[in-house]
Design a protein around this motif. Sequence first.
Motif, PDB file in Angstrom:
ATOM      1  N   PHE A 216       0.778  -1.288   0.123  1.00 49.29           N
ATOM      2  CA  PHE A 216      -0.048  -0.044  -0.004  1.00 49.29           C
ATOM      3  C   PHE A 216       0.896   1.396  -0.072  1.00 49.29           C
ATOM      4  O   PHE A 216       0.273   2.392  -0.245  1.00 49.29           O
ATOM      5  N   LYS A 217       2.145   1.256   0.425  1.00 47.18           N
ATOM      6  CA  LYS A 217       2.972   2.211   0.176  1.00 47.18           C
ATOM      7  C   LYS A 217       3.113   2.973  -1.148  1.00 47.18           C
ATOM      8  O   LYS A 217       3.059   4.031  -1.521  1.00 47.18           O
ATOM      9  N   TYR A 218       3.017   1.652  -2.245  1.00 44.03           N
ATOM     10  CA  TYR A 218       3.014   2.146  -3.670  1.00 44.03           C
ATOM     11  C   TYR A 218       1.893   2.480  -4.029  1.00 44.03           C
ATOM     12  O   TYR A 218       1.393   3.410  -4.822  1.00 44.03           O
ATOM     13  N   ILE A 219       0.707   1.890  -3.735  1.00 42.30           N
ATOM     14  CA  ILE A 219      -0.822   2.063  -4.287  1.00 42.30           C
ATOM     15  C   ILE A 219      -1.050   3.451  -3.676  1.00 42.30           C
ATOM     16  O   ILE A 219      -1.711   3.962  -4.415  1.00 42.30           O
ATOM     17  N   LEU A 220      -0.894   3.990  -2.482  1.00 41.68           N
ATOM     18  CA  LEU A 220      -1.394   5.087  -1.966  1.00 41.68           C
ATOM     19  C   LEU A 220      -0.287   6.182  -2.345  1.00 41.68           C
ATOM     20  O   LEU A 220      -0.572   7.376  -1.924  1.00 41.68           O
ATOM     21  N   GLY A 221       0.710   5.947  -3.062  1.00 43.71           N
ATOM     22  CA  GLY A 221       1.562   6.894  -3.368  1.00 43.71           C
ATOM     23  C   GLY A 221       2.703   7.533  -2.356  1.00 43.71           C
ATOM     24  O   GLY A 221       3.198   8.594  -2.561  1.00 43.71           O
ATOM     25  N   PHE A 222       2.929   6.717  -1.466  1.00 38.99           N
ATOM     26  CA  PHE A 222       4.044   7.159  -0.641  1.00 38.99           C
ATOM     27  C   PHE A 222       5.518   6.799  -1.012  1.00 38.99           C
ATOM     28  O   PHE A 222       6.424   7.255  -0.364  1.00 38.99           O
TER      29      PHE A 222
END
Length: 258
Positions: A216-222
Amino acid sequence: MKKYLLLLNKNIKSQLEYNKSMYLLIIGEFIAQFTFILSFLILFKSLGNVKGYTVNQAIFIYATVNICYTLAEMLGKGINDLAKLVRNGTLDIYFIRPMSILLQVMGNDFEVSWIGRLVQSLLIFGITLFTSNIKWNLIKISDVVLIIIAGIALFLSIYLFFGTLSFFTTKQVSISVLLMGSGSDILHYPANALPRGIRFILLYILPFGCINYLPFKYILGFTNNWLYCLTPCICFIFFGLVLLFWRYALSEYSSTGS
């Protein structure tokens, strides 16, 4: 697989014999899950963003993990009875049937009432999918699908691991209930918002972070590092190791008699 589906069909039909009670349980599970949504709304109303996560993003993580957990619970609930099958010798019957012993154990039980929880999770998932301000692309969409499949494999692995220990112990190991219950509840929240000790366990001892924090770090743009999308694959490795442990335990199993 066809025989496994027949076992599930038989199990579902037996539970639907008391259809009014079952329908009430399904509705109850559907309604009860909204208490989690309420807790998110109260938390974020008082704190605002939590570690950079908006309330919609946090609920999106909750819904995704809940879909994994619910499907694993429905499909693998029969593994909870493995200790009882070993103790009373019922497992011996499974050896003479022309079907995978693991599939027979899994098909031994199926919790129909959890359909209410699954429907609620899918509903919230669909809503937050478009309200979480995520810039979707093919990689992110594929990763969400991968997270769900890997999450099911991860939770089934935990069930199977502690169920397999029943071959070596006289009592059922109840820590799996803790991990599947309280453990899944922890995963409903963004992992980097949790205490460091819990985050260490989720990332380095059990691969829970591979379906929560890391992808989710990548999915949410972090982060722009797309390699984070591959972290759910670690769950499949974990599942494979647990399957090897299961096969070893099965090869060492000797009948308990009647």
